[in-house]
Design a protein around this motif. Sequence first.
Motif, PDB file in Angstrom:
ATOM      1  N   LYS A  12      -6.751   1.383 -10.894  1.00  0.00           N
ATOM      2  CA  LYS A  12      -6.172   2.682 -10.545  1.00  0.00           C
ATOM      3  C   LYS A  12      -7.236   3.599  -9.965  1.00  0.00           C
ATOM      4  O   LYS A  12      -8.404   3.513 -10.330  1.00  0.00           O
ATOM      5  N   ASP A  17      -2.956   6.242  -9.461  1.00  0.00           N
ATOM      6  CA  ASP A  17      -2.181   5.335  -8.614  1.00  0.00           C
ATOM      7  C   ASP A  17      -2.800   3.944  -8.653  1.00  0.00           C
ATOM      8  O   ASP A  17      -4.031   3.801  -8.601  1.00  0.00           O
ATOM      9  N   TYR A  57       5.895   1.019  -3.041  1.00  0.00           N
ATOM     10  CA  TYR A  57       5.086   0.796  -4.233  1.00  0.00           C
ATOM     11  C   TYR A  57       5.676  -0.349  -5.045  1.00  0.00           C
ATOM     12  O   TYR A  57       6.845  -0.704  -4.879  1.00  0.00           O
TER      13      TYR A  57
END
Length: 76
Positions: A12, A17, A57
């Motif tokens: 991340k 993210d 995503y």
Amino acid sequence: MPNKSTIIKVKKNSSGDITAVMFGDESVHSIEEAIDMAKNGYIESVNVGKAKNGREYLRSNPNGTEGDNLDTKPTF
């Protein structure tokens, strides 16, 4: 049907993210590569979602268990 890989760890950025994933064979792929792999059926238990801004995503397939969601995977 292709052999499917399983995501075991995630990387991340400072915003939280996911930027990369690690598979059971310890290979590491960028999130962009993993999204393409998921679209082609190469990753177990995930699908590709699309945010309101159009960005794609990875997300875990719903199964009622939060413990195996991508956000709860160990990091590397």
